[in-house]
Design a protein around this motif. Sequence first.
Motif, PDB file in Angstrom:
ATOM      1  N   ARG A  47      53.489  27.512 -58.382  1.00 28.61           N
ATOM      2  CA  ARG A  47      52.880  28.443 -57.432  1.00 28.61           C
ATOM      3  C   ARG A  47      53.723  29.693 -57.231  1.00 28.61           C
ATOM      4  N   GLU A 104      52.606  33.465 -58.300  1.00 29.98           N
ATOM      5  CA  GLU A 104      52.531  34.497 -57.243  1.00 29.98           C
ATOM      6  C   GLU A 104      53.392  35.705 -57.630  1.00 29.98           C
ATOM      7  N   ILE A 128      47.032  30.356 -59.372  1.00 26.71           N
ATOM      8  CA  ILE A 128      47.809  30.279 -58.135  1.00 26.71           C
ATOM      9  C   ILE A 128      47.191  29.238 -57.199  1.00 26.71           C
ATOM     10  N   HIS A 129      45.873  29.327 -57.023  1.00 23.18           N
ATOM     11  CA  HIS A 129      45.202  28.461 -56.064  1.00 23.18           C
ATOM     12  C   HIS A 129      45.296  26.982 -56.441  1.00 23.18           C
ATOM     13  N   SER A 139      47.407  25.576 -58.664  1.00 21.42           N
ATOM     14  CA  SER A 139      48.692  25.170 -59.238  1.00 21.42           C
ATOM     15  C   SER A 139      49.254  23.914 -58.568  1.00 21.42           C
ATOM     16  N   VAL A 140      49.049  23.793 -57.243  1.00 23.32           N
ATOM     17  CA  VAL A 140      49.605  22.630 -56.530  1.00 23.32           C
ATOM     18  C   VAL A 140      48.873  21.333 -56.906  1.00 23.32           C
ATOM     19  N   THR A 145      54.399  20.166 -58.205  1.00 25.09           N
ATOM     20  CA  THR A 145      55.151  21.302 -57.679  1.00 25.09           C
ATOM     21  C   THR A 145      55.902  20.930 -56.408  1.00 25.09           C
ATOM     22  N   HIS A 191      56.066  23.136 -53.978  1.00 24.58           N
ATOM     23  CA  HIS A 191      55.243  23.753 -52.945  1.00 24.58           C
ATOM     24  C   HIS A 191      54.200  22.753 -52.462  1.00 24.58           C
TER      25      HIS A 191
END
Lengths: 243, 55
Positions: free
Chosen positions: A128, A132, A173-174, A176-177, A182, A184
């Motif tokens: 993430r 970003e 990005i949205h 990715s978790v 990750t 994050h």
Amino acid sequence: MLAPLSRIISPKYCYQITGYLIPWLSIICAALMLYGVVGGLYFAPADYQQGDGFRIIYVHVPAAFLSLMIYTVIFVSSSIYLIWRVKLADIVAQRSAALGATYTIIALFSGSLWGKPMWGTWWIWDARLTSELILLFLYVGYMGLRSAILDTNRAAYAAAILAVVGMIDIPIIHFSVEWWATLHQGATLAKLAKPSIAEEMLYPLLAMIAAFTFFYITLLCIRVRLEILKREFKTQWVCTLCT
Amino acid sequence: MSAYAIYVWPCYFLVFVLLAAHVVSVILERRKIFKIIFRVASSLKPKSEGYTPSK
């Protein structure tokens, strides 16, 4: 049927409409910002694990959300410009980029400040965070490309192509978790599920997201008006405004 | 020093400085653009009646 639409997207009409909207948008933005900041800093209880350090959420999450939203606006506007050559769409895309980049910087910086006490590091090459950072490069590249080409139409066309291609970063990005393991954390506010955050913490967060959104819309309206004046300054209606 | 002092306040400070910078840049740009428009508008204004060009 197309006549009302062509009136709405005319620079002169847009200039008039945004002139009416700006005072109301400013008031709403100020009220939401006040509620969000006071609620987030004073009334929301401290987190049982993170203590008061969690209050960075009230700037980090809204900034990150807006950084994605504004790029999506740039993508949609650029697509409209490429397909239908609507000048106003190009103006919206051009004038959104600076604030989008600012929100991305805020998201990265506040995330770094939050990461140090929570993860023990200012930065990690996490999916993430890395995506970003790439978004920030896209914003800077978009603005750089526009200013590097002197001809307005060619600059708009090249920047629109870059904006459309760069849109691939937003779903990365949205999601990715979910796609990668990750550091994050996952989404706090899900579209369909109940939020995993206490209500006393949630309402100031929603207020700050709305406040940042209204700030963007207000500044966009002002900037679009200025760009319209810049491009149309030799026309009769602009000269009439000032005499 | 508490978490507030080290992490939270610098964060909020940066946010408001950056957002205020945008507001200031908009105000400065508005002044610049209106100066240009006034200059163009006044150069396009017709000359007043009774004006006689010097021979």
